[in-house]
Design an enzyme around this catalytic site. Sequence first.
Site: not given
Length: 443
Positions: A95, A169, A323
């Site tokens: 991703g 991101q 995460d």
Amino acid sequence: MSLAGLKSAPGGALRGIVRAPGDKSISHRSMILGALATGTTTVEGLLEGDDVLATARAMQAFGARIEREGVGRWRIEGKGGFEEPVDVIDCGNAGTGVRLIMGAAAGFAMCATFTGDQSLRGRPMGRVLDPLARMGATWLGRDKGRLPLTLKGGNLRGLNYTLPMASAQVKSAVLLAGLHAEGGVEVIEPEATRDHTERMLRAFGAEVIVEDRKAGDKTFRHVRLPEGQKLTGTHVAVPGDPSSAAFPLVAALIVPGSEVTVEGVMLNELRTGLFTTLQEMGADLVISNVRVASGEEVGDITARYSQLKGVVVPPERAPSMIDEYPILAVAAAFASGETVMRGVGEMRVKESDRISLTANGLKACGVQVVEEPEGFIVTGTGQPPKGGATVVTHGDHRIAMSHLILGMAAQAEVAVDEPGMIATSFPGFADLMRGLGATLAEA
């Protein structure tokens, strides 16, 4: 590692000194920036997991020459830009890779088609495609920008963009597109996210201006990339990944008699929320030998078995540990009292719905968990959970590793159904844990 299943069982104390695999975020970026740069980039300590290797293959498809010179040592010959690929770009499960690559590719007058594995094809890309479209890129794909999709770039306009959510991101995709946008770009963050792209752009010769500005009672981070920045190849030393280091460290905290040191772990303050939280829970966690490598602070972390207590994790800490919540939840299962984790709705759009999978896995192992729309609450008794379950992972590497760590200290063994995906981020996980004394076997 068998694709059929993997199980861990309670055993003796874990002891040893190990190195975490290279940081995944920096490994992806070293490949992409090396391909965008002019000249040679050398990388040492690269994470050679499936995700990063997919990004390396993508950079080759865009015209860069990439060679592996040894374990973790790579050479990238960049041409100062991307060429139009002749085939579909398959990003596998990456991703981070696909979102950053789309940002970089948007700056060039060409078409590129992206796809990925089943998990990646189910993840929405709209949050990245929206700012790229505002800059002038066009795309054609499935609902909500799901892969496969085709992106057409070139002739980009500058953009002043406020992130609707905390996402490194999205920020990185806009900055990479901004390298070839008229007028440059500015990204405004409501909460500071990991800043590896900014640091690495500077290392490759770009000017990046970062300012924190007050607006009422809130502080916003402004990240500006002026027009006309050029990248030049450089050397990148990839530090150890704190997200991967979390697994042996938490294992040491919950297995009686254990002491484990992980060397060379990145200590960037925007990535160390888990370690702060564990210390608040009473963890015997000591950081030593702090130094700087390739612009990032690194150090050695030693964890010793500890009696943990539940805490309330501040929601604003989430970007620095998004995460790590599955492995934090495992630590919470061994703590006394409630550990409250809220403001983590982002977990639902990772490789899987990590809130549900973490909650379901812990419940199957006898842990009391309350699932909420934007988080969950884990209540521990201060004693080892019963274990004895096979956890459904939906192919999510962090769910698999987290529950295998739980099994090392539970009352009975714990199995996971799809361990093969662990290779995306931590290809040596099983061997490293066995080297510390853990019991891991095919299920």
